[in-house]
Design a protein around this motif. Structure first.
Motif, mmCIF file in Angstrom:
data_model
loop_
_atom_site.group_PDB
_atom_site.id
_atom_site.type_symbol
_atom_site.label_atom_id
_atom_site.label_comp_id
_atom_site.label_asym_id
_atom_site.label_seq_id
_atom_site.Cartn_x
_atom_site.Cartn_y
_atom_site.Cartn_z
ATOM 1 N N ARG A 1 23.934 4.835 -15.967
ATOM 2 C CA ARG A 1 23.235 5.056 -14.702
ATOM 3 C C ARG A 1 22.828 3.734 -14.055
ATOM 4 O O ARG A 1 22.886 3.581 -12.837
ATOM 5 C CB ARG A 1 22.012 5.929 -14.930
ATOM 6 N N ALA A 2 22.405 2.781 -14.871
ATOM 7 C CA ALA A 2 21.942 1.496 -14.345
ATOM 8 C C ALA A 2 23.078 0.700 -13.711
ATOM 9 O O ALA A 2 22.901 0.096 -12.651
ATOM 10 C CB ALA A 2 21.286 0.685 -15.455
ATOM 11 N N VAL B 1 14.375 -3.026 -9.546
ATOM 12 C CA VAL B 1 13.404 -2.905 -10.646
ATOM 13 C C VAL B 1 12.825 -1.497 -10.664
ATOM 14 O O VAL B 1 12.759 -0.855 -11.715
ATOM 15 C CB VAL B 1 12.296 -3.978 -10.533
ATOM 16 N N GLU B 2 12.433 -0.986 -9.516
ATOM 17 C CA GLU B 2 11.878 0.367 -9.445
ATOM 18 C C GLU B 2 12.901 1.413 -9.858
ATOM 19 O O GLU B 2 12.581 2.384 -10.548
ATOM 20 C CB GLU B 2 11.320 0.660 -8.044
ATOM 21 N N ARG B 3 14.155 1.233 -9.431
ATOM 22 C CA ARG B 3 15.217 2.182 -9.808
ATOM 23 C C ARG B 3 15.414 2.177 -11.315
ATOM 24 O O ARG B 3 15.520 3.245 -11.944
ATOM 25 C CB ARG B 3 16.525 1.803 -9.103
ATOM 26 N N LEU B 4 15.448 1.006 -11.923
ATOM 27 C CA LEU B 4 15.658 0.895 -13.368
ATOM 28 C C LEU B 4 14.476 1.469 -14.151
ATOM 29 O O LEU B 4 14.666 2.139 -15.168
ATOM 30 C CB LEU B 4 15.923 -0.557 -13.754
ATOM 31 N N LEU C 1 12.599 -6.721 -18.007
ATOM 32 C CA LEU C 1 12.482 -5.306 -18.343
ATOM 33 C C LEU C 1 13.053 -5.090 -19.734
ATOM 34 O O LEU C 1 13.739 -5.955 -20.281
ATOM 35 C CB LEU C 1 13.258 -4.448 -17.338
ATOM 36 N N ALA C 2 12.781 -3.922 -20.288
ATOM 37 C CA ALA C 2 13.374 -3.500 -21.556
ATOM 38 C C ALA C 2 14.062 -2.162 -21.328
ATOM 39 O O ALA C 2 13.541 -1.299 -20.623
ATOM 40 C CB ALA C 2 12.309 -3.367 -22.644
ATOM 41 N N ASP C 3 15.250 -2.003 -21.920
ATOM 42 C CA ASP C 3 15.959 -0.730 -21.789
ATOM 43 C C ASP C 3 15.298 0.312 -22.683
ATOM 44 O O ASP C 3 14.255 0.073 -23.289
ATOM 45 C CB ASP C 3 17.456 -0.903 -22.064
ATOM 46 N N THR C 4 15.893 1.469 -22.786
ATOM 47 C CA THR C 4 15.317 2.568 -23.571
ATOM 48 C C THR C 4 15.212 2.246 -25.054
ATOM 49 O O THR C 4 14.494 2.920 -25.785
ATOM 50 C CB THR C 4 16.157 3.843 -23.393
ATOM 51 N N GLU C 5 15.918 1.216 -25.495
ATOM 52 C CA GLU C 5 15.905 0.808 -26.897
ATOM 53 C C GLU C 5 15.047 -0.431 -27.135
ATOM 54 O O GLU C 5 14.985 -0.945 -28.236
ATOM 55 C CB GLU C 5 17.333 0.537 -27.369
#
Length: 118
Positions: free
Chosen positions: A23-24, A79-82, A104-108
């Protein structure tokens, strides 16, 4: 001769990480499906660097030696989208007054930067 084939990141949940990065970045699974232990994502449109995600239980580094820099023409909007996709803002202690990046940090928990390209 060598060429860059893929950037590899670890993930405790490969499927969750793959969904975030697809998605990103607008990527798709190279082999048509996301596997639990290993998957390679590629740009849906045209050439580009692949992103491989491998199952890992190694702890995330607070200050990783290697990370992704993503360039944005509208940094605030990206940034807001992510963040809406599941990324988290990182309280980065190395920001300077004129920093052109947001960490930022991803889901992991993998750290990455969104760089203001303007």
């Amino acid at each position: 001769m060598l060429t860059m084939g893929s950037v590899v990141m670890g993930a405790a949940d490969v499927r969750r990480a793959a969904v975030f990065w697809m998605r990103a970045l607008g990527y798709v699974p190279r082999d048509g499906d996301v596997e639990d232990g290993w998957t390679v994502l590629v740009p849906a449109e045209g050439p580009g660097t692949a992103l491989s995600l491998g199952l890992s239980e190694t702890p995330v580094q607070e200050h990783p030696r290697l990370h992704l820099d993503l360039y944005a023409t509208d940094q605030a909007a990206e940034v807001e989208r992510l963040v809406a996709l599941g990324a988290e803002r990182v309280d980065w202690d190395l920001y300077e007054d004129d920093s052109d990046f947001v960490v930022l940090a991803d889901t992991e928990g993998n750290r990455f930067c969104v760089i203001d390209k303007t």
